[in-house]
Design an enzyme around this catalytic site. Structure first.
Site, PDB file in Angstrom:
ATOM      1  N   ASP A  95       0.786  -1.091   0.031  1.00  0.00           N
ATOM      2  CA  ASP A  95       0.084  -0.240  -0.055  1.00  0.00           C
ATOM      3  C   ASP A  95       0.687   1.377  -0.039  1.00  0.00           C
ATOM      4  OD1 ASP A  95      -2.410  -0.937  -0.025  1.00  0.00           O
ATOM      5  OD2 ASP A  95      -2.511  -1.610   1.849  1.00  0.00           O
TER       6      ASP A  95
ATOM      7  N   ASP B  33      -6.279  -4.466  -6.354  1.00  0.00           N
ATOM      8  CA  ASP B  33      -5.911  -3.188  -5.741  1.00  0.00           C
ATOM      9  C   ASP B  33      -4.432  -2.786  -6.019  1.00  0.00           C
ATOM     10  OD1 ASP B  33      -7.762  -4.830  -4.386  1.00  0.00           O
ATOM     11  OD2 ASP B  33      -7.871  -3.283  -2.813  1.00  0.00           O
TER      12      ASP B  33
HETATM   13  N1  GLY Z   1      -7.308  -1.235  -1.543  1.00  0.00           N
HETATM   14  C1  GLY Z   1      -8.229  -1.401  -0.422  1.00  0.00           C
HETATM   15  C2  GLY Z   1      -9.658  -1.359  -0.588  1.00  0.00           C
HETATM   16  O1  GLY Z   1      -9.903  -0.968  -1.775  1.00  0.00           O
HETATM   17  O2  GLY Z   1     -10.413  -1.289   0.243  1.00  0.00           O
END
Ligand code: GLY
Length: 411
Positions: free
Chosen positions: A130, A192
């Site tokens: 992230d 993601d």
């Molecule tokens: N990247 C985390 C979400 O979309 O919740």
């Protein structure tokens, strides 16, 4: 001439609107695809966002915290610590950078700087993927929009940290640690992760060398091969064998079911492949972005804001995810500028405007109700939290879309 065009578009709406889509033997009605009567005012949407920031910024004074969500029917942001394990620290500073870009008001730049620089040490995060979500909206936008050229080394270090998670045997970045997600024992990549590639491309474009771009392209290719169904929809989580790179299983964490179509996951894919095309100019990524976008558009309800998962029973569960709509609106505006066919340009642009129209309408806007730009997002309903709330990343991608639209209108 205009009337002729409207007639043709109306005919197209009717043709597409009458189609049924089939998934797992179940017929679903496709929504209308084009709107020809836009009510959306960009100027009003921007000014509404600025009014909301005038309210929220003076309340959010503890720089060790950042706003994450507003609970259903509440007015004020719930703040959480700027923590190395929380993926959302960069979005509020990013919103402020975008507001500075839209208004050129130095006040927003000052707010953005202090909320960005407070987590500089996150540049060494290697515990999860992230770091891209955390550093690019804050430091990346500061560099690009705020002329903060001194952020360059911070961004290059962040890219180096992210690159440590690339496994060449698999061909992707490992998104999560197994310790935090013990259901999976080996190399896990989530859809993601596509968004984090932007930091890698940025690093290669700014003196970091080709390695980062190579990793980003390999990740995008591997994900394209393994993360998507034939029909262009994606799974959330893929577990790979860390040694052989073989796909072990396809699951979900935040979606309704392992084989369901989690809306925000689809949004990350659309946004991600559009961005990868921008950075590579490789047509296979553009074609793929179109394929997955077309699959997504066919699934939308009439107001273009998806339910949190496309496979829930919407007669029993009407929870939407405005954050997914905001991500897609931003991605689609960009995609509309890359496709060659004028009909596709118009189709994607119109769909994006329809999304912004809905988001900025009283049905989804926070104005007068809460301190956020948007209401009605869903973080992780399957895990029982962040259901029908305002989410900071919904606001971020919404204001990014407004920035993109303004740029398109002024160019
Ligand atoms: N990247 C985390 C979400 O979309 O919740």
């Amino acid at each position: 001439m205009i009337n002729m065009r409207l007639v043709l578009v109306a005919l197209l709406v009717c043709l597409i609107g009458c189609k049924d889509v089939e998934k797992n033997g179940v017929k679903e009605s496709a929504p209308e695809m084009l709107s020809v009567d836009h009510q959306f005012s960009l100027e009003k949407a921007i000014s509404d966002c600025e009014s909301q920031l005038e309210i929220s910024a003076p309340k959010l004074t503890n720089l060790a915290l950042h706003p994450r969500l507003i609970e259903t029917n509440k007015k004020e942001w719930k703040e959480i610590k700027n923590d190395r394990l929380m993926w959302t620290s960069g979005f509020y500073p990013g919103i402020l950078w975008y507001m500075y870009n839209l208004t050129k008001n130095e006040k927003w730049k000052k707010e953005a700087i202090k909320r960005t620089e407070v987590f500089e040490d996150f540049k060494t995060i290697t515990e999860h993927h992230d770091i891209g979500f955390m550093m690019y909206p804050a430091f990346g936008l500061g560099f690009e929009l705020g002329d903060k050229k001194e952020y360059k080394d911070i961004l290059l270090t962040s890219a180096a940290s992210l690159a440590t998670r690339f496994n060449p045997k698999v061909g992707t970045i490992k998104s999560w640690s197994n310790k935090m997600h013990p259901r999976w024992k080996q190399h896990i990549t989530i859809i993601d992760n596509m968004l984090n590639l932007e930091l890698l491309f940025w690093a290669s474009n700014h003196g970091g060398g080709p390695i980062y771009k190579d990793i980003a392209i390999k990740h995008a290719e591997t994900t394209m091969n393994n993360h998507f169904r034939e029909d262009g929809t994606s799974w959330h989580v893929i577990e790979y064998d860390s040694i052989t790179g073989e796909v072990l299983n396809r699951n979900t964490k935040q979606g309704y079911a392992d084989d369901s179509r989690w809306s925000r996951g689809q949004a990350w894919g659309i946004y991600g492949y559009t961005m990868v095309y921008r950075e590579t100019g490789d047509k296979k990524f553009l074609d793929f972005a179109q394929k997955i976008t077309d699959a997504y558009l066919k699934l939308l309800p009439a107001d273009y804001i998806p339910h949190w998962d496309f496979d829930i029973d919407t007669t029993k569960d009407n929870d939407r995810d405005a954050s997914a709509a905001a991500v897609v609106a931003s991605g689609l505006l960009e995609l509309s500028t890359y496709v060659e066919d004028e009909k596709d340009q118009e189709r994607y642009y119109d769909a994006a405007i329809k999304m912004l129209e809905s988001l900025s309408s009283p049905a989804y806007a926070g104005l007068g109700k809460s301190d956020s730009f948007l209401l009605h997002s869903t973080g992780a309903k399957s895990l029982g939290h962040e259901i029908d709330v305002a989410l900071i990343y919904a606001d971020y991608y919404y204001i990014e879309a407004l920035n993109r639209l303004k740029k398109m209108k002024t160019n």
